[in-house]
Structures are given as C-alpha cells and as structure tokens.
Design an enzyme around this catalytic site. Structure first.
Site, PDB file in Angstrom:
ATOM      1  CG  ASN A   1      14.465   5.242 -19.010  1.00  0.00           C
ATOM      2  OD1 ASN A   1      14.930   5.393 -20.268  1.00  0.00           O
ATOM      3  ND2 ASN A   1      13.772   4.452 -18.448  1.00  0.00           N
TER       4      ASN A   1
ATOM      5  NE  ARG B   1       6.423  -2.950 -10.198  1.00  0.00           N
ATOM      6  CZ  ARG B   1       6.708  -2.266 -11.057  1.00  0.00           C
ATOM      7  NH1 ARG B   1       7.214  -1.212 -10.786  1.00  0.00           N
ATOM      8  NH2 ARG B   1       6.383  -2.441 -12.248  1.00  0.00           N
TER       9      ARG B   1
ATOM     10  CE1 TYR C   1       5.679   1.534 -14.523  1.00  0.00           C
ATOM     11  CE2 TYR C   1       4.257   0.809 -12.813  1.00  0.00           C
ATOM     12  CZ  TYR C   1       5.385   1.151 -13.193  1.00  0.00           C
ATOM     13  OH  TYR C   1       6.505   0.672 -12.501  1.00  0.00           O
TER      14      TYR C   1
ATOM     15  CG  ASP D   1       5.143   1.819  -8.972  1.00  0.00           C
ATOM     16  OD1 ASP D   1       4.680   2.723  -8.565  1.00  0.00           O
ATOM     17  OD2 ASP D   1       6.115   1.683  -9.688  1.00  0.00           O
TER      18      ASP D   1
ATOM     19  CG  HIS E   1       4.532   4.748 -12.500  1.00  0.00           C
ATOM     20  ND1 HIS E   1       4.730   5.322 -13.719  1.00  0.00           N
ATOM     21  CD2 HIS E   1       5.441   3.990 -12.150  1.00  0.00           C
ATOM     22  CE1 HIS E   1       5.859   5.201 -14.001  1.00  0.00           C
ATOM     23  NE2 HIS E   1       6.359   4.426 -13.251  1.00  0.00           N
TER      24      HIS E   1
ATOM     25  CD  GLU F   1       7.195   1.916  -6.374  1.00  0.00           C
ATOM     26  OE1 GLU F   1       7.423   0.768  -6.304  1.00  0.00           O
ATOM     27  OE2 GLU F   1       7.744   2.538  -7.531  1.00  0.00           O
TER      28      GLU F   1
ATOM     29  CD  GLU G   1       9.831   5.145  -9.727  1.00  0.00           C
ATOM     30  OE1 GLU G   1       9.836   4.070  -8.991  1.00  0.00           O
ATOM     31  OE2 GLU G   1       9.473   5.313 -10.840  1.00  0.00           O
TER      32      GLU G   1
ATOM     33  NE  ARG H   1      10.006   3.082  -5.289  1.00  0.00           N
ATOM     34  CZ  ARG H   1      10.705   2.230  -5.930  1.00  0.00           C
ATOM     35  NH1 ARG H   1      11.397   1.175  -5.275  1.00  0.00           N
ATOM     36  NH2 ARG H   1      11.189   2.239  -7.130  1.00  0.00           N
TER      37      ARG H   1
ATOM     38  CG  HIS I   1      13.785   3.603  -9.139  1.00  0.00           C
ATOM     39  ND1 HIS I   1      14.260   4.504  -9.996  1.00  0.00           N
ATOM     40  CD2 HIS I   1      12.954   2.664  -9.688  1.00  0.00           C
ATOM     41  CE1 HIS I   1      13.592   4.304 -11.154  1.00  0.00           C
ATOM     42  NE2 HIS I   1      12.942   3.009 -11.009  1.00  0.00           N
TER      43      HIS I   1
ATOM     44  CG  ASP J   1      15.235   3.028 -15.852  1.00  0.00           C
ATOM     45  OD1 ASP J   1      14.393   2.224 -15.355  1.00  0.00           O
ATOM     46  OD2 ASP J   1      15.215   4.182 -15.289  1.00  0.00           O
TER      47      ASP J   1
ATOM     48  CD  GLU K   1      12.011  -1.097  -8.909  1.00  0.00           C
ATOM     49  OE1 GLU K   1      12.635  -0.025  -8.499  1.00  0.00           O
ATOM     50  OE2 GLU K   1      11.362  -1.415  -9.531  1.00  0.00           O
TER      51      GLU K   1
ATOM     52  CD1 TRP L   1       3.256   5.925 -18.590  1.00  0.00           C
ATOM     53  CD2 TRP L   1       5.241   6.180 -17.735  1.00  0.00           C
ATOM     54  NE1 TRP L   1       3.999   4.659 -18.458  1.00  0.00           N
ATOM     55  CE2 TRP L   1       5.010   4.757 -17.977  1.00  0.00           C
ATOM     56  CE3 TRP L   1       6.535   6.507 -16.843  1.00  0.00           C
ATOM     57  CZ2 TRP L   1       6.243   3.783 -17.704  1.00  0.00           C
ATOM     58  CZ3 TRP L   1       7.502   5.391 -16.802  1.00  0.00           C
ATOM     59  CH2 TRP L   1       7.324   4.198 -17.115  1.00  0.00           C
TER      60      TRP L   1
END
Ligand code: EZ4
Ligand code: CO
Length: 402
Positions: free
Chosen positions: A37, A147, A159, A210, A212, A236, A262, A283, A312, A316, A339, A402
């Site tokens: 991605n 989630r 996010y 998550d 992130h 996560e 992920e 993941r 994951h 994407d 997921e 991010w």
C-alpha cells in the site's frame, strides 16, 4: 512443468492492487498478490525487472527451492519490497500446485484443522455513538468479533475512521493526508469507548482494538491495564515493534492480550516477541511476509510458544491474498482469528473468488488452488493512480507514527 509466462497486473478498482500471474507450459496459471500500500510500483518493478527474467524456464513444482532462490539469491535480504515480491511468486506457485493436483490449497497444507475461520470486521465512527451503531450493524451481519475505533474528542482526524459503515480505506489519492495526534487525549478516551461497548453488547462479543504503533511502551502498559475490565480479544500494535524488547515492559504490567506484526516481513522480525512470549497473536500475512511458505514457518515457531495467528486482512490486501490467507487459516493448527474487511463490488468483480462469509466465519471454498481469479480485461479499465497512506503529527507539529 516450466514457467513460460509471467505478468504483473497493476489495477485500481477502487484502490490499487498489484497481481502476479504465472503460466506454465501446460497452460495452468497461478496468481499471487504483490500489493504494498502506497509503494505499489516499487514491487511491480522488482518483479518485472529482476524476478520475472529469472522465473521463466524454472520448474513451477519447486516451490521451496524457488523461495530460497529469491531470498538467498538476492543477497540483499528481507524488507517489504523484496518479501512482497517473493510472496507473490510463492502464492502463485501454490495456486498452480493446487490446480495441478485438483485440490483446494488447504488440502495440500495438511487439510482443514477447523470447520471455518473466525474473522473480525472494523466498526468505526467519528465518536462513541457512531462506533456503537457501526458495531450493531456488524452484529446484525453475523460478526462475532469486531475491531472498534473511534474519533477522539478534541482531535480533528483519527486513524481507523472508515468510509461508510462497511468499508475502510486509509490511502488517499495524490499527497499523503496529515493527521494530528495526542496520546494523552487518546488514552483518556479509549477505556470509555470499551466500557460503553461492553455495556451495550455484553460479554460474549469479541472486541479488538488497534493502537497503530502510537504509544510508548509505558503508555501502552497503562492503556492495557485500564482496558483489562473490558476483556479485549487483543490490543494491536501498542507500540512500534522494531524494538522487540520494548514489549517486555508492556507485558510486565498488563494481562490484556497483545497482537503485533502486520508490517513484519520475516520470522526475524518476531523471533524475540514469540520466543519470550511477549505477544499472544502474530499478525504477519501472506503478501507482506514471504507467502504461504514463510508464513507457515512463522506459525510453526509461534505454535511452540502458544502464540496464535491473526493475519492482517485490510482492504489493501487483495482478494488473492485473502483467498491464500483463508487456506492458511483453515489449515494451520495455531490459528487465532483473521481480519476481514469487505472489498468494494468493483474489486470483487475484478477478482471473482470462491471464499465465502457466513455467520461471522469464512471458508476458502473447494475450488482447486486458491479459488481466486482475475478478470484481466476488466482490470485494464481501472488504471493505477498514485495514492499514499496518511502521516501523523503531534499537536506541536512533531512527526509521529501513523
Ligand atoms: O493500516 O492496511 O489492522 N489493520 C490496519 C490497516 C493498515 C493498512 C495499511 O495499509 O492497521 O488498516
Ligand atoms: Co493494524
């Protein structure tokens, strides 16, 4: 059984996907997802310029040897571009083997270890009420695991807030969007979201969240501790995992189960996390961690330490990856959860597939190989368009994760 043709198909039916198609001398073909991605064309070039010239003429039956050839043979090992390219080759070769043996891939991986695969969807909203409504929508659709992410009071963008109830798409065309972040606002808010979700939906529903990669280990320890009464299925990516030993600190403070991986490409990214039992779920996924061949290796290491898989599966990752993941999930003994975000109808039309969702569970289907195809003429109608994942800054402008 020589490989005589190899082609990289880049298309954008709603979002960008990179697909490798390998064809053998008998006309059997296999597909592999190579989508990274926001950096799609780097993998397309790696495949076209360096991998395909070496693939033509190789024996499609030699999956393990081909994996080692591209891993060891590149000299420059690991990394998301290299490992996504190797994953695409590996997945396409497993697809071909399944078709040649006239068996769905999971039968070649030891057969089904379970009847179907537990999946979780994403419920997100701009605030608690919207997230509760999104979760209710998923429950109505049969989901047993959700989630939950929500906008944070005081922050303009966060996010995990989706586009419409059933879709989630983080990448944006042209330049990367800039999000703003406050760990304090986030940590003060998240426990109230889960208190509300438990109150609304009771204890049976599996709830996931998550982070992130946005907290420090000590902040993550605090959050994990405060979420303990709400019994999460997992928390996560609580902190960036380049520093694997950082998870020791989180682990010392909380019993909230942790899921990571992920963004990992190889077993070496999670070796310490698994061997020190610093996580509960790994993941890593087919497309970004070297294909079925390497993912099985990671799962085998994880099994020794009672770590389960939780691949994951955001949008994407193309339907080709989703199909491969479901064969892996159905067969691997220490599977935990998968997921699953619905692709758009445009994407599903380009990639017709045998896998199915029913009552919160998925099955890869019994078509030979992966059971996922590509409509090349239709794909050609959706040309690539550059898109980037967002970036994230703290309120004072400091660049953050991010
Ligand atoms: O940010 O798939 O758990 N899922 C995620 C995803 C990832 C994107 C990155 O391409 O964190 O939403
Ligand atoms: Co994630």
């Amino acid at each position: 059984m020589k490989i005589v043709d190899a082609k990289v198909i880049v298309c954008c039916p709603g979002r960008n996907f990179v697909t490798l198609k390998l064809t053998t001398e008998d006309g059997v073909y296999g597909l592999g997802d190579a989508t990274l991605n926001g950096r799609e064309l780097a993998v397309a070039s790696y495949l076209k310029d360096y991998v395909i010239p070496l693939l033509i003429g190789r024996d499609a039956r030699r999956i393990e040897d081909t994996w080692q050839y591209f891993y060891k043979g590149a000299y420059w090992r690991r990394g998301p571009v290299t490992m996504s390219a190797i994953a695409a080759v590996d997945t396409a070769l497993w697809d071909i083997k399944g078709k040649v043996m006239n068996a769905p891939l999971y039968q070649l991986l030891g057969g089904a270890s379970r009847d179907a695969v537990l999946v979780y969807g994403h419920a997100s909203g701009s605030g608690i009420e919207e997230t509760v409504q999104a979760a209710a929508h998923y429950i109505k659709g049969g989901y047993k695991a959700i989630r939950a992410q929500s906008g944070i009071p005081g922050l303009p963008s966060t996010y995990g807030v989706g586009r419409g109830v059933m879709y989630y798409e983080p990448a944006e065309k042209d330049a990367p969007p800039e999000n703003s972040w406050s760990s304090e606002a986030y940590m003060n808010f998240v426990p109230s979201l889960f208190a509300r979700l438990r109150k609304e939906f009771g204890n049976e529903l599996h709830l996931l969240h998550d982070v992130h990669h946005r907290l420090t280990p000590m902040e993550a320890a605090r959050l994990g501790k405060e979420l303990e009464p709400h019994h999460l299925f997992w928390l996560e990516d609580p902190t960036p995992a380049e520093l694997q030993e950082g998870f020791r600190l989180i682990r010392q403070h909380t019993t909230t189960p942790l899921a990571v991986g992920e963004v990992f490409n190889t077993i070496y990214d999670c070796q310490q996390l698994i061997q020190e039992q610093l996580i509960d779920y790994i993941r890593t996924t087919v497309v970004h961690a070297g294909g079925i061949t390497h993912l099985r290796r990671i799962a085998n290491l994880a099994e020794m330490y009672q770590v389960r898989t939780g691949s994951h599966g955001a949008t994407d990752l193309s339907p080709v990856c989703m199909g491969a993941a479901l064969h892996f999930d159905l067969s691997v003994h220490n599977f935990g959860i998968q997921e699953y975000m619905k692709h758009t109808d445009e994407t599903d039309r380009v990639f017709p597939h045998a896998y199915k969702f029913e009552n919160g569970l998925m099955h890869p289907g019994d078509a030979p190989g992966l059971g996922v195809d590509i409509e090349e003429e239709l794909a050609a109608k959706y040309p690539y368009a550059v898109a980037y994942l967002p970036v994230n800054r703290k309120l004072d402008g400091t660049m953050h994760n991010w």
